[in-house]
Design an enzyme around this catalytic site. Structure first.
Site, PDB file in Angstrom:
ATOM      1  N   ASP A  33       0.816  -1.213   0.000  1.00 54.51           N
ATOM      2  CA  ASP A  33       0.000   0.000   0.000  1.00 54.51           C
ATOM      3  C   ASP A  33       0.854   1.268   0.000  1.00 54.51           C
ATOM      4  O   ASP A  33       0.590   2.201  -0.757  1.00 54.51           O
ATOM      5  CB  ASP A  33      -0.941  -0.002   1.217  1.00 54.51           C
ATOM      6  CG  ASP A  33      -1.835  -1.219   1.245  1.00 54.51           C
ATOM      7  OD1 ASP A  33      -2.519  -1.467   0.240  1.00 54.51           O
ATOM      8  OD2 ASP A  33      -1.835  -1.934   2.261  1.00 54.51           O
ATOM      9  N   GLU A 141      -8.720  -2.460   5.231  1.00 56.16           N
ATOM     10  CA  GLU A 141      -8.196  -1.940   6.500  1.00 56.16           C
ATOM     11  C   GLU A 141      -9.127  -0.893   7.091  1.00 56.16           C
ATOM     12  O   GLU A 141      -9.325  -0.842   8.317  1.00 56.16           O
ATOM     13  CB  GLU A 141      -6.804  -1.351   6.271  1.00 56.16           C
ATOM     14  CG  GLU A 141      -5.757  -2.412   5.951  1.00 56.16           C
ATOM     15  CD  GLU A 141      -4.462  -1.841   5.401  1.00 56.16           C
ATOM     16  OE1 GLU A 141      -3.439  -2.525   5.488  1.00 56.16           O
ATOM     17  OE2 GLU A 141      -4.490  -0.711   4.874  1.00 56.16           O
TER      18      GLU A 141
END
Length: 245
Positions: A33, A141
């Protein structure tokens, strides 16, 4: 994918212009990410973007991957080792608490302190350059609350918030992120041997499937929904007392 990257890049530029700032900064961990964000902000601000590597008793391979991200996208990089600062602060806190330390919370408190030290470091550097801090949380997330409040959750912008882990991998491939980073086991580098999926007790693929409305088991659904409910405070505005009550 080309249109998605163009939209994300344009959005990043608009956010900086709207805030009256000069550029963007991201913490580069060596994971997927943060690599994607580093490549994106370099595109948005070729001359005004920084990737910060912040080792803290970190896995050496993760730091090598972080440097590969810096080198690969050509972003300006800086390494700030937080190991000594973390040791001193954690030691001071534990010394003051002494016999009042709750053992089953010890590792989590340590991990959250690491994330918050990294957040403070990013904002200190960002303030110096008048940059905005870019977060790296993806849709999985964000929904499950798998981030530290005022740690990696303490950011100005969230470009990947609506993209699943699988979609972030696709973005990474398009952007040219090294394959070894795309395929590695996700880890927040919170303690030795830590992996995201082991800590959460569920895979990113399963969370992605849930978010996309696909069929998963009831047990898996329960785990995801429980995580979402338990972490709602991380996504909500701060509660405050209203004088009209």
């Amino acid at each position: 994918m080309k249109k998605t990257v163009e939209k994300l890049t344009s959005w990043l530029k608009d956010q900086v212009d709207g805030a009256g700032m000069k550029g963007l900064i991201v913490g580069v961990s060596g994971g997927l990410d943060s690599a994607v964000v580093a490549y994106l902000i370099k595109r948005a601000f070729p001359d005004n973007s920084i990737g910060v590597i912040m080792p803290l008793n970190s896995n050496p391979s993760g730091m090598e991957h972080a440097q590969k991200v810096i080198d690969g996208c050509g972003i300006e990089g800086v390494t700030i080792d937080l190991t000594a600062a973390h040791k001193q602060l954690l030691g001071t806190i534990q010394e003051k608490l002494q016999d009042n330390i709750i053992e089953h919370n010890r590792r989590l408190a340590d991990a959250n302190l690491r994330a918050r030290l990294r957040m403070s470091t990013l904002y200190t550097v960002a303030t110096n350059f008048n940059y905005l801090v870019v977060g790296t949380d993806n849709a999985a997330e964000w929904y499950t609350g798998y981030f530290t409040k005022y740690g990696d959750g303490g950011v100005d912008l969230l470009p990947l918030k609506e993209y699943t882990k699988g979609e972030v991998r696709e973005l990474a491939s398009y952007l040219g992120v090294p394959d070894e980073i795309i395929q590695k086991q996700p880890s927040a580098d919170l303690w030795e041997g830590q992996t995201d999926e082991e800590e959460m007790g569920i895979s990113y693929d399963t969370i992605d499937a849930f978010l996309q409305g696909k069929q998963i088991s009831q047990q898996e659904r329960t785990v995801i929904e429980r995580m979402h409910q338990r972490t709602e405070h991380k996504r909500s505005p701060l509660p405050y007392f209203s004088r009209t009550n």
